[in-house]
Write an enzyme that holds these catalytic residues in place. Structure first.
Site, mmCIF file in Angstrom:
data_model
loop_
_atom_site.group_PDB
_atom_site.id
_atom_site.type_symbol
_atom_site.label_atom_id
_atom_site.label_comp_id
_atom_site.label_asym_id
_atom_site.label_seq_id
_atom_site.Cartn_x
_atom_site.Cartn_y
_atom_site.Cartn_z
ATOM 1 N N GLU A 61 0.828 -1.205 0.000
ATOM 2 C CA GLU A 61 0.000 0.000 0.000
ATOM 3 C C GLU A 61 0.866 1.260 0.000
ATOM 4 O O GLU A 61 0.568 2.240 -0.693
ATOM 5 C CB GLU A 61 -0.931 -0.019 1.208
ATOM 6 C CG GLU A 61 -1.922 -1.161 1.163
ATOM 7 C CD GLU A 61 -2.688 -1.336 2.471
ATOM 8 O OE1 GLU A 61 -3.832 -1.776 2.412
ATOM 9 O OE2 GLU A 61 -2.127 -1.017 3.540
ATOM 10 N N LYS A 141 25.020 5.748 24.414
ATOM 11 C CA LYS A 141 26.041 6.326 23.533
ATOM 12 C C LYS A 141 26.107 5.482 22.265
ATOM 13 O O LYS A 141 26.644 4.376 22.260
ATOM 14 C CB LYS A 141 27.392 6.359 24.242
ATOM 15 C CG LYS A 141 28.475 7.081 23.481
ATOM 16 C CD LYS A 141 29.742 7.199 24.337
ATOM 17 C CE LYS A 141 30.824 7.959 23.591
ATOM 18 N NZ LYS A 141 31.295 7.221 22.404
ATOM 19 N N CYS A 433 62.532 -21.297 12.007
ATOM 20 C CA CYS A 433 61.618 -20.235 11.577
ATOM 21 C C CYS A 433 60.839 -20.702 10.347
ATOM 22 O O CYS A 433 61.448 -21.158 9.366
ATOM 23 C CB CYS A 433 62.409 -18.972 11.252
ATOM 24 S SG CYS A 433 61.406 -17.648 10.531
ATOM 25 N N CYS A 451 64.517 -15.402 15.923
ATOM 26 C CA CYS A 451 64.889 -16.027 14.654
ATOM 27 C C CYS A 451 66.319 -15.593 14.332
ATOM 28 O O CYS A 451 66.625 -14.392 14.337
ATOM 29 C CB CYS A 451 63.942 -15.587 13.535
ATOM 30 S SG CYS A 451 64.526 -16.004 11.870
#
Length: 702
Positions: A61, A141, A433, A451
Site C-alpha cells: 500500500e 552512547k 623459523c 629467529c
C-alpha cells in the site's frame, strides 16, 4: 514497512484518512493538491515506520502511494518540491565534500571508564555549583557517526560531519537519503535550527548487507560503525540510500525563533514533537544514585537493541546549570561519556602460529574462528610468548576467551577447560623459523625467542621496512604494508636504502600504479631524505633506542658516524644513556650489514648528519613536567614529547603533584583531567601548548 496485511483491516483509503490528509486525498483531481496530499501521507507513514517503529499500512500500500507520486511528479516537474519524499536520493555523484563551518562548535566529551570516575565528576559538579545538579539526563552512547543537521523554516537544508568540531564535511545529499531524517518538520518548527545526531547502521541492516556481500563473493564489512561512516561519505548518494542507515538525535545545537526551554529533557521532547528521531531508551535521573542505576541497566542490556552502543552519555539536565558549568577547551563540563569496560567473547582457537617482528623476536599468535568483540571482527590475537602461552595452557582446538578493549591488540585470556577436546596437545615453539628456515633460539634468562636468520627472514624484513617508513620512523606517506609487500614480492627492495633508489619507471609497471600514485610515492620518498638525523636513528630500530634516546644522542654527537664511532666513555657521559643502550649501539655497529646500510643510505642522498650540532638541550622548559592527554591536531604524541624534551622539559604519563601542566587534546582521559583538577594542576589546550613551547611556562596563563 511490512505488517500483517492492513492494520486491523484498515484499507489504504482509511489509512490515508487516518494520517490526517482527509477523505478527499484519493478523490482530488488537481495535480498540485494531489501531490501535496500524497506527500503528506507518505511523510506520515515514513515517520510511523522509520522513527516510531509503528507502521500502519503494508508495504504494497505504501509502494502504491510512492509510485503514484512519482508518476505525477514526472508529468508535472514544475510541481516537485525540495522536501518531496521522492527527492531523498539527491543528485548526481559528488566529486568531493566541501567544508562546512559549524555555527556552534561540536565539542567532544570527556570519558569515564568506571563508576568511580562518574562519582568524581558528580562531586566536581557539586563543588562548582555549590549544590547538587538539578537532575541528570542519561542517554545510550550510539556507536556511529556524529553529524549536525540544519533546518530553515522547518525545511532540511544542510548536514555536515563533525570534523574537528569547528569545520566538518558537507554530506547534505547523502543524509537526505536517510529516511529517519525528516525533510520537513512538523508544526511549531522554528525559523532556524541545528540539531546534532548520530548516524548509525542497525545491526539487522549490517547483517543483511554482509549476507549480500557473501552472495556476491565480496569481502564482508568489518562492523556497523565503520560501515555507517563510510556509507555517509559515499560520493554517490544512491549508494548511501541503499545502506538502510538511521539516526538518533541527541542535542540541540542552536535555535532561532523557538519556544523557551529550561532543560535538556524538555528540549529533546520538543525535538521529538517536530518529527525528529529521539531515542526512547533515554531517561531522566533525579540524582547520582539514579544515574548509576541507569549505567548498570545499560551495560547489562548493551546488546538488546538493534544498534551498537559503547557506553552512556550523562548530561546535567538543567540548561541554567549547564550555562554555569560551561566548557573546557575541548568539552562541556556538564556532560560525561561513560565507556563500557572491555568486552570478552568465546570462540574456537583454530591454530597457533608465530610471527617474526622487526627485531627478530618470534611471537606466537592465535588464529581464531572470527568473532565480533570490542567493536571489530577478530581473527587473530596475541599470545605474547611461549612461557605465557604455556602458563595459560592454551591449545589448538580449545574454546578460548578473547578480550579486546578500545584500540588494544586483542588477546587470548585463557581456555574454557570444560570444552577442551580430547587429545589437545601442549603447544611448543618450533625449532626453525617457518619463514626463513633458520634456527629459533631463546637466549638464556630471556622470555623472548629469536629467529637467527637476520634479514634473510622475509617476515622480519617486512616488519622492519614497515617500521622504517612508518610515521614514528621516516614518515614516508604511502609506504604501508601493502606497498611494502608488493615491492618485496617484486624483488626491488631488500634494505631500507633500496627505498631511496627506487626507479620510477619500475614502479609504474606494477599493476594498480599510475602516474598520480607513483608521483605521490616518489615525492614522499624524496622528502624523507632530509628528515632530521634523530628520526633516521629511530627508524633504524636499534633495541632500546627510541625517539627520545635517538634525539638526545644526535643532539650530542651530530651524526650517525660520529655516534657509532664514539668511545664507550663518551656515550656513557650523555645524561640518560646507560650501559645497556651503549651495548645495544655497539652490537648493532659491529654487524657489517648495518655498517653497509649506513653507507648505502648516505650514497642514496639520505641525511645522516644534522648541519648544526646541538651539544646542550635548550633550558626554556628546564624543570617543567608536562602530561599530554588526548590527541593534538598539530602534533603526534611522539612529536609533542620531542618538542618538550628539546626545550629541556619532561613529559610523563601520569599526573602528580610534581606535574607543571596538563595539555588536554581531543578526547582527553577523564582520570587524568580529574586528578589534575583535584591537585590544582593547570590544564591548557593546544594553543596554550604552542605558547609554552615558544615562550616558556611563565607565558602560559591557563
Amino acid at each position: 514497512m511490512t505488517t500483517e496485511g492492513s492494520v486491523n483491516g484498515t484499507s489504504h483509503l482509511q489509512a490515508v484518512i487516518d494520517s490526517g490528509v482527509g477523505q478527499n486525498a484519493l478523490m482530488a483531481t488537481d495535480p498540485a493538491q494531489r501531490i501535496a496530499d500524497l506527500s503528506k501521507a507518505i511523510r506520515h507513514h515514513n515517520h510511523r515506520y522509520h522513527v516510531l517503529d509503528a507502521p500502519e499500512i503494508a508495504d504494497i500500500e505504501y509502494d502504491e502511494m510512492v509510485r503514484e507520486l512519482e508518476a505525477l511528479e514526472t508529468d508535472h516537474p514544475e510541481l516537485v518540491q525540495p522536501d518531496s519524499p521522492t527527492q531523498r536520493v539527491g543528485g548526481p555523484a559528488l566529486d568531493a565534500f566541501s567544508a562546512v563551518t559549524h555555527r556552534e562548535r561540536m565539542f567532544s566529551l570527556d570519558n569515564a571508564e568506571s563508576h568511580e570516575d562518574i562519582a568524581a565528576w558528580e562531586a566536581r559538579l557539586e563543588r562548582m555549583l555549590e549544590r547538587p545538579p538539578a537532575g541528570y539526563s542519561c542517554e545510550l552512547k550510539i556507536d556511529g557517526l556524529a553529524v549536525s543537521i540544519t533546518y530553515e523554516n522547518g525545511r532540511f537544508v544542510q548536514a555536515a560531519t563533525r570534523g574537528d568540531g569547528l569545520v566538518g564535511e558537507d554530506v547534505t545529499a547523502n543524509v537526505r537519503t536517510i529516511k529517519s531524517v525528516p525533510l520537513a518538520l512538523g508544526e511549531g518548527a522554528p525559523e532556524l535550527m541545528e540539531v546534532r545526531g548520530e548516524i548509525y547502521m542497525p545491526v539487522s541492516a549490517f547483517d543483511e548487507l554482509n549476507r549480500k556481500q557473501a552472495e556476491a563473493g565480496e569481502r564482508p564489512y568489518i562492523n556497523p560503525r565503520n560501515t555507517a561512516a563510510g556509507s555517509v561519505r559515499q560520493k554517490d548518494p544512491a549508494v548511501t540510500a541503499g545502506r538502510n542507515l538511521s539516526v538518533w538525535v541527541y542535542q540541540l545545537g542552536f535555535i532561532t525563533g523557538g519556544p523557551p526551554l529550561e532543560s535538556h529533557w524538555e528540549t529533546m521532547e520538543y525535538l521529538g514533537s517536530l518529527g525528529l528521531k529521539v531515542n526512547p531508551a533515554s531517561a531522566r535521573a533525579a540524582d547520582a544514585a539514579a544515574v548509576h542505576a541507569y549505567l548498570e541497566r545499560a551495560e547489562k542490556d548493551r546488546h538488546a537493541n538493534d544498534y551498537e552502543i559503547d557506553g552512556v552519555v550523562i548530561k546535567v539536565d538543567s540548561l541554567d546549570d549547564q550555562a554555569i558549568l560551561g566548557f573546557t577547551a575541548k568539552s562541556p563540563r556538564w556532560a560525561m561519556a561513560y565507556k563500557f569496560p572491555p568486552e570478552e567473547k568465546t570462540t574456537l582457537l583454530e591454530d597457533i602460529r608465530i610471527n617474526v617482528g622487526r627485531t627478530g623476536v618470534a611471537t606466537p599468535y592465535a588464529v581464531l574462528d572470527p568473532v565480533f568483540v570490542g567493536g571489530v571482527t577478530v581473527t587473530n590475537a596475541t599470545l605474547h610468548n611461549e612461557g605465557e602461552l604455556q602458563r595459560k595452557d592454551v591449545r589448538v582446538g580449545d574454546t578460548v576467551i578473547v578480550r579486546r578493549a578500545g584500540d588494544v591488540i586483542p588477546e587470548v585470556v585463557g581456555p574454557v577447560l570444560s570444552k577442551r577436546p580430547r587429545g589437545a596437545k601442549v603447544w611448543k615453539l618450533p625449532k626453525t623459523c617457518p619463514f626463513s628456515g633458520h634456527p629459533i633460539v631463546t637466549p638464556e634468562g630471556e622470555a623472548r625467542a629469536i629467529c637467527t636468520g637476520g634479514f634473510d627472514c622475509p617476515s622480519r624484513l617486512r616488519e622492519y621496512l614497515f617500521h622504517f617508513a612508518s610515521r614514528g620512523g621516516m614518515d614516508i606517506e604511502g609506504l604501508g604494508y601493502r606497498t611494502v609487500d608488493m615491492l618485496m614480492s617484486e624483488g626491488v627492495i631488500r634494505t631500507p636504502a633500496d627505498i631511496f633508489t627506487l626507479d620510477r619507471d619500475d614502479v609504474l609497471r606494477f599493476e594498480g600504479w599510475g602516474e598520480v600514485s607513483v608521483t605521490n610515492l616518489m615525492n614522499a620518498i624524496e622528502g624523507a631524505k632530509d628528515r632530521p638525523t634523530g628520526r633516521l636513528l629511530t627508524a633504524l630500530g636499534l633495541p632500546l633506542v627510541g625517539g627520545t634516546v635517538a634525539r638526545t644522542l644526535i643532539r650530542r654527537f651530530g651524526g650517525l658516524r660520529e655516534l657509532f664511532t664514539a668511545s664507550e666513555e663518551d656515550l656513557a657521559s650523555v645524561d640518560g644513556i646507560g650501559p645497556e643502550i651503549v651495548r645495544s649501539m655497539q652490537e648493532w655497529w659491529d654487524d657489517p650489514i648495518n655498517r653497509r646500510l649506513i653507507d648505502d643510505l648516505e650514497a642514496a642522498g639520505v641525511r645522516i648528519r644534522d648541519e648544526v650540532t646541538v651539544t646542550e638541550t635548550s633550558d626554556l622548559l628546564a624543570g617543567v613536567a608536562v602530561v599530554v592527554t588526548g590527541s593534538l591536531d598539530g602534533f603526534t604524541r611522539d612529536g609533542a614529547k620531542a618538542a618538550v624534551e628539546d626545550r629541556g622539559g619532561k613529559v610523563t604519563g601520569s599526573v602528580s603533584s610534581k606535574t607543571s601542566l596538563v595539555v588536554a587534546g581531543e578526547s582527553p582521559g577523564a582520570a587524568k583531567i580529574t586528578k589534575a583538577q583535584d591537585l590544582g594542576v593547570p590544564i591548557v589546550d593546544e594553543a596554550a601548548f604552542q605558547v609554552l613551547l615558544a615562550e616558556g611556562l611563565d607565558a602560559v596563563n591557563p
